[in-house]
Design a protein around this motif. Structure first.
Motif, PDB file in Angstrom:
ATOM      1  N   ARG A   1       0.890  -1.164   0.000  1.00  0.00           N
ATOM      2  CA  ARG A   1       0.000   0.000   0.000  1.00  0.00           C
ATOM      3  C   ARG A   1       0.926   1.211   0.000  1.00  0.00           C
ATOM      4  NH1 ARG A   1      -3.232  -1.521   3.645  1.00  0.00           N
ATOM      5  NH2 ARG A   1      -2.126  -0.667   5.434  1.00  0.00           N
ATOM      6  N   ALA A   2       0.991   1.900  -1.120  1.00  0.00           N
ATOM      7  CA  ALA A   2       1.972   2.971  -1.291  1.00  0.00           C
ATOM      8  C   ALA A   2       1.651   4.205  -0.469  1.00  0.00           C
ATOM      9  CB  ALA A   2       2.095   3.339  -2.762  1.00  0.00           C
ATOM     10  N   LEU A   3       0.370   4.492  -0.288  1.00  0.00           N
ATOM     11  CA  LEU A   3      -0.045   5.689   0.442  1.00  0.00           C
ATOM     12  C   LEU A   3      -0.966   5.308   1.595  1.00  0.00           C
ATOM     13  CD1 LEU A   3      -0.958   8.002  -2.595  1.00  0.00           C
ATOM     14  CD2 LEU A   3       1.173   8.007  -1.276  1.00  0.00           C
ATOM     15  N   SER A   4      -0.985   6.139   2.628  1.00  0.00           N
ATOM     16  CA  SER A   4      -1.926   5.908   3.722  1.00  0.00           C
ATOM     17  C   SER A   4      -3.347   6.176   3.230  1.00  0.00           C
ATOM     18  CB  SER A   4      -1.606   6.809   4.916  1.00  0.00           C
ATOM     19  OG  SER A   4      -1.735   8.170   4.556  1.00  0.00           O
ATOM     20  N   GLU A   5      -4.292   5.522   3.866  1.00  0.00           N
ATOM     21  CA  GLU A   5      -5.686   5.627   3.422  1.00  0.00           C
ATOM     22  C   GLU A   5      -6.594   5.639   4.646  1.00  0.00           C
ATOM     23  OE1 GLU A   5      -8.799   3.128   0.536  1.00  0.00           O
ATOM     24  OE2 GLU A   5      -6.732   2.466   0.842  1.00  0.00           O
ATOM     25  N   THR A   6      -7.585   6.514   4.624  1.00  0.00           N
ATOM     26  CA  THR A   6      -8.553   6.593   5.717  1.00  0.00           C
ATOM     27  C   THR A   6      -9.875   5.995   5.251  1.00  0.00           C
ATOM     28  OG1 THR A   6      -7.504   8.607   6.559  1.00  0.00           O
ATOM     29  CG2 THR A   6      -9.730   8.098   7.351  1.00  0.00           C
ATOM     30  N   LEU A   7     -10.340   4.951   5.925  1.00  0.00           N
ATOM     31  CA  LEU A   7     -11.593   4.300   5.567  1.00  0.00           C
ATOM     32  C   LEU A   7     -12.783   5.114   6.052  1.00  0.00           C
ATOM     33  CD1 LEU A   7     -10.649   0.595   6.421  1.00  0.00           C
ATOM     34  CD2 LEU A   7     -10.354   1.847   4.276  1.00  0.00           C
ATOM     35  N   ASP A   8     -13.965   4.790   5.567  1.00  0.00           N
ATOM     36  CA  ASP A   8     -15.175   5.543   5.915  1.00  0.00           C
ATOM     37  C   ASP A   8     -15.418   5.591   7.416  1.00  0.00           C
ATOM     38  OD1 ASP A   8     -15.632   6.046   3.263  1.00  0.00           O
ATOM     39  OD2 ASP A   8     -17.093   4.429   2.993  1.00  0.00           O
ATOM     40  N   GLU A   9     -15.109   4.489   8.099  1.00  0.00           N
ATOM     41  CA  GLU A   9     -15.332   4.443   9.549  1.00  0.00           C
ATOM     42  C   GLU A   9     -14.221   5.111  10.347  1.00  0.00           C
ATOM     43  OE1 GLU A   9     -13.900   0.322   8.149  1.00  0.00           O
ATOM     44  OE2 GLU A   9     -15.194   1.951   7.450  1.00  0.00           O
ATOM     45  N   GLY A  10     -13.258   5.721   9.649  1.00  0.00           N
ATOM     46  CA  GLY A  10     -12.214   6.482  10.314  1.00  0.00           C
ATOM     47  C   GLY A  10     -10.912   5.735  10.536  1.00  0.00           C
TER      48      GLY A  10
END
Length: 367
Positions: A174-183
């Motif tokens: 996973r190249a970049l950080s990601e914020t899911l819908d639930e935070g």
């Protein structure tokens, strides 16, 4: 040591050190394949310095492939853009002809050394075209399967390994950080592992170039740099052991200058005459006063016939190797700290000089 610097031509020493470092770093070539939207550009920019996917100079080499390079970075990316199902066979045929033609070059730096085949985790499938591509590429180079935009494995990695048996390894990234819908925040992952796996399969001749070009793993840069220090310390020890009074002080400067140039290159720093000249002057000026005492004693002992020369040589050999190793390790520590602080970005010459001077001063005071 400083008393002998005037006996050598610093300009020629720097010039020769730069020439050796540039020649030895070489170039590594990485082919990256995958369908549109798989995240190849993001992966390239997070693994390698220079944001090459955005700013590198792309040169078309086939209908679907371009070669991306950037001045000062010992890397070429062979980017197969838009690998869609309806054009896979044409792309596979083009790539194989390209790879074969490059492999026929007598210069190993012209070869394509490794392929990353990128597959989007969300799609949860491996197409027949991708299976065919991996088999074709694997006949000519190591192939690594790269599962991009990793969020939840759910057995997909095992499935990819089963369907792409010719790959040397499969890595989820996973190249970049990601914020899911639930935070929930998903941090980057797998980049260091991909660098490590790649360095295990590429030719030894291009290991240093790959270590220099990548920014994901400082440890890999340090590992390649330490090989340089070991070789320089051995050369310095051999000079120090020679029974020629006071000769070793002047002879150490070219060895240490070349070592600093090679370490700089291994970390991916841009090499220039001005930078290396200042670096060598800093090294000699800061460490000379603190370390010259032992070298002078060894030089005087060499003036004593027979046993004195042997003893003096042994002392000088140990001292020369120790000083060279200390300088090399201090410089590696300097660059490693700056890379970590800047999150992988290349530090400026000014920052390198400032930090190196500080560490040298501390080491000299301790002596």
């Amino acid at each position: 040591m400083t008393g002998q610097i005037s006996d050598i031509n610093i300009g020629e020493t720097i010039k020769e050190a730069l020439k050796k470092a540039r020649r030895e770093i070489g170039q590594v070539n990485v082919l990256i394949a995958g369908r549109t939207g798989v995240g190849k550009s993001t992966l390239i920019n997070e693994i390698f310095q220079g944001k090459m996917a955005d700013t590198g100079q792309g040169r078309p080499v086939t209908k679907s492939t371009r070669e991306i390079t950037k001045a000062g970075i010992p890397l070429a990316i062979w980017d197969t853009r838009g690998l869609e199902m309806n054009a896979f066979q044409e792309t596979i045929d083009e790539l194989e002809q390209l790879v074969i033609s490059r492999a026929g070059e007598p210069d190993v730096e012209k070869h394509i050394h490794v392929a990353w085949l990128c597959i989007h985790e969300d799609l949860r499938r491996v197409e027949e075209g991708e299976i065919g591509l991996h088999k074709t590429l694997a006949k000519h180079m190591p192939v690594i399967g790269v599962i991009t935009k990793a969020r939840a494995d759910q057995g997909f990695k095992a499935e990819v390994q089963h369907l792409l048996p010719e790959t040397k390894n499969v890595v989820r990234v996973r190249a970049l950080s990601e914020t899911l819908d639930e935070g929930q925040v998903l941090k980057p992952m797998g980049l260091i592992e991909l660098v490590e796996v790649t360095m295990e399969v590429i030719p030894d001749a291009v290991l240093r170039a790959f270590a220099a070009a990548q920014i994901a793993s400082v440890e890999k840069k340090k590992s390649e740099a330490r090989k340089i220090v070991i070789a320089a310390a051995a050369a310095a020890g051999a000079i120090g052991a020679a029974p020629i009074p006071f000769a070793d002080a002047a002879c150490l400067i070219p060895i240490q200058a070349t070592m600093l140039a090679r370490i700089s290159s291994a970390f991916g720093l841009e090499l220039s005459t001005a930078f290396l000249t200042t670096l060598v002057a800093t090294m000699a000026g800061t460490t000379g006063a603190a370390l010259a005492g032992r070298a002078i004693v060894a030089g005087l002992l060499k003036l004593i016939p027979a046993a004195g020369a042997v003893v003096g040589g042994a002392i000088a050999a140990t001292t020369a190797a120790t000083i060279t190793t200390t300088l090399g390790e201090l410089y590696i520590a300097t660059l490693a700290a700056l890379f970590i602080d800047s999150d992988g970005e290349i530090p400026s010459s000014e920052d390198v000089m400032s930090e190196f001077k500080k560490r040298l001063r501390i080491a000299s005071d301790d002596n």
